[in-house]
Enzyme design. Sequence first.
Site, PDB file in Angstrom:
ATOM      1  CG  HIS A  37      -2.095  -1.001   0.970  1.00 27.79           C
ATOM      2  ND1 HIS A  37      -3.316  -0.665   0.457  1.00 27.79           N
ATOM      3  CD2 HIS A  37      -2.131  -2.341   1.151  1.00 27.79           C
ATOM      4  CE1 HIS A  37      -4.073  -1.746   0.365  1.00 27.79           C
ATOM      5  NE2 HIS A  37      -3.369  -2.784   0.779  1.00 27.79           N
ATOM      6  N   GLY A 125      -6.720 -14.450  -8.823  1.00 33.93           N
ATOM      7  CA  GLY A 125      -7.396 -13.891  -7.653  1.00 33.93           C
ATOM      8  C   GLY A 125      -6.698 -14.209  -6.341  1.00 33.93           C
ATOM      9  CB  SER A 131      -4.902  -9.134 -14.099  1.00 32.55           C
ATOM     10  OG  SER A 131      -4.318  -8.400 -13.058  1.00 32.55           O
ATOM     11  CD  GLU A 163      -5.219  -4.850 -14.000  1.00 32.32           C
ATOM     12  OE1 GLU A 163      -4.231  -5.347 -14.567  1.00 32.32           O
ATOM     13  OE2 GLU A 163      -5.708  -5.327 -12.961  1.00 32.32           O
ATOM     14  CG  ASP A 175       0.302  -5.833  -9.559  1.00 31.78           C
ATOM     15  OD1 ASP A 175       1.060  -5.686  -8.587  1.00 31.78           O
ATOM     16  OD2 ASP A 175      -0.937  -5.918  -9.468  1.00 31.78           O
TER      17      ASP A 175
HETATM   18  P1  ADP Z   1      -5.030 -11.277  -9.822  1.00 27.39           P
HETATM   19  O1  ADP Z   1      -4.360 -10.396 -10.813  1.00 27.39           O
HETATM   20  O2  ADP Z   1      -4.714 -10.935  -8.412  1.00 27.39           O
HETATM   21  O3  ADP Z   1      -4.839 -12.740 -10.082  1.00 27.39           O
HETATM   22  P2  ADP Z   1      -7.353 -10.043 -10.949  1.00 27.39           P
HETATM   23  O4  ADP Z   1      -8.775 -10.021 -10.542  1.00 27.39           O
HETATM   24  O5  ADP Z   1      -6.641  -8.761 -11.086  1.00 27.39           O
HETATM   25  O6  ADP Z   1      -6.611 -11.031  -9.941  1.00 27.39           O
HETATM   26  O7  ADP Z   1      -7.226 -10.784 -12.355  1.00 27.39           O
HETATM   27  C1  ADP Z   1      -7.822 -12.040 -12.550  1.00 27.39           C
HETATM   28  C2  ADP Z   1      -8.517 -12.054 -13.893  1.00 27.39           C
HETATM   29  O8  ADP Z   1      -7.538 -12.120 -14.959  1.00 27.39           O
HETATM   30  C3  ADP Z   1      -9.374 -13.285 -14.116  1.00 27.39           C
HETATM   31  O9  ADP Z   1     -10.661 -13.097 -13.571  1.00 27.39           O
HETATM   32  C4  ADP Z   1      -9.416 -13.363 -15.636  1.00 27.39           C
HETATM   33  O10 ADP Z   1     -10.337 -12.430 -16.180  1.00 27.39           O
HETATM   34  C5  ADP Z   1      -8.017 -12.886 -16.027  1.00 27.39           C
HETATM   35  N1  ADP Z   1      -7.145 -14.064 -16.187  1.00 27.39           N
HETATM   36  C6  ADP Z   1      -6.109 -14.442 -15.415  1.00 27.39           C
HETATM   37  N2  ADP Z   1      -5.531 -15.578 -15.892  1.00 27.39           N
HETATM   38  C7  ADP Z   1      -6.233 -15.927 -16.985  1.00 27.39           C
HETATM   39  C8  ADP Z   1      -6.144 -17.005 -17.937  1.00 27.39           C
HETATM   40  N3  ADP Z   1      -5.216 -17.964 -17.811  1.00 27.39           N
HETATM   41  N4  ADP Z   1      -7.024 -17.031 -18.949  1.00 27.39           N
HETATM   42  C9  ADP Z   1      -7.962 -16.066 -19.083  1.00 27.39           C
HETATM   43  N5  ADP Z   1      -8.097 -15.046 -18.225  1.00 27.39           N
HETATM   44  C10 ADP Z   1      -7.253 -14.959 -17.188  1.00 27.39           C
HETATM   45 MG    MG Z   2      -4.622  -8.298 -10.890  1.00 21.68          MG
END
Ligand code: ADP
Ligand code: MG
Length: 387
Positions: A37, A125, A131, A163, A175
Amino acid sequence: MSEAVAVAVAERFRELYGADPDGVWAAPGRVNLIGEHTDYNDGFVMPFALPHVAVAAVARRADGVLRLHSADIEGGVVELRLDELAPQSDRNWTAYPAGVVWALRDAGHDVTGADVHLTSSVPTGAGLSSSAALEVVVALALNDLYALDLEGRQLARLCQRAENVYVGAPTGIMDQTASACCETGHALFLDTRDLSQRQIPFDLAAEGMRLLVVDTRVKHAHSDGEYGKRRAGCEKGAALLGVDALRDVPFDGLAAALERLADEEEVRRLVRHVVTEDERVERVVSLLEEGDTRAIGPVLTEGHASLRDDFRISCPELDLVVDTALSAGALGARMTGGGFGGSAIVLAQAADVDTLTKAVEEAFAAAGFTAPRVFEAVPSAGARRIS
Ligand code: ADP
Ligand code: MG
């Protein structure tokens, strides 16, 4: 990351699109070692890349069409027209790669289309930036295929814009920079104000240590709203103290700053976290540069206490990981990422890892929590072409 993965992804590309890809690229997820943060306060962060990667096979197209496919999502190939891409028009996973194409074109780069097939081993997640891995792998592929000649940090900026603006998710620059710029055996010391960066040696194995990531597999529902509140509280703190960002409150001026905020208990706590956290990042950098990796353990643990007690974004699952790991002999432990769930990191002597893992698993079972996912985080390479 094995050669076999690149071959399999290219093979699947051929099945889907009936032609060879022009290449295959990989971009990692990340964990943040320390500096939580601080990014929206213009402060310091220190992520390193995971061995977990998004892998994309990509071919150029000249006809203004973008075709996207993920092996990890139900459903077939999604076809989009580049001239119809518009911010926040897409609520699906395709918004991430499409957002990158949109951001490149919006910045004036002449990208005329692509076929993309991808798969990722970054857990989604879990606060490990699946992402950003997705965005950066697509950005790097297009950078190479269209000879755009952009550096890692420029690609990271474009991915952040994808993003923030296209997907509509407010995230800092950490990130994407981590995924684009990290190096094997190093953590990345990043100043989020001017994006200056330094690679800090972080070779745990050589020193008989290991770092575990414990994904609690919980994401508490109120986390987005709480993030917004913390962010607003930090901005209020900066305004009350008359600085551009909390980064500008020096560590040795903290006591005076807190005195000025005597009537603002909530803001005081946020300010204290951010200012001490920036100092912790600098301390970790010094310790690693002196080769004293073991000594960063207590600094990580201090960071957890600050996030739990001052910033108040921990949760019972994260606290249980940290407390259990420390009781079982960990050198240090802290929550990592946005909070209210996601993952914690644990620094340990290599010999203690099995005992520690078992202790955490047993503590979760005894508390009636979902079984956590525990894996080792080896500081790995940033985004690269793999075939
Ligand atoms: P984090 O970045 O912490 O894992 P986010 O909510 O920012 O969580 O991003 C997750 C999202 O990224 C998923 O809900 C999906 O939309 C996308 N994503 C991540 N990996 C994949 C994948 N292998 N194929 C398709 N979409 C993906
Ligand atoms: Mg993310």
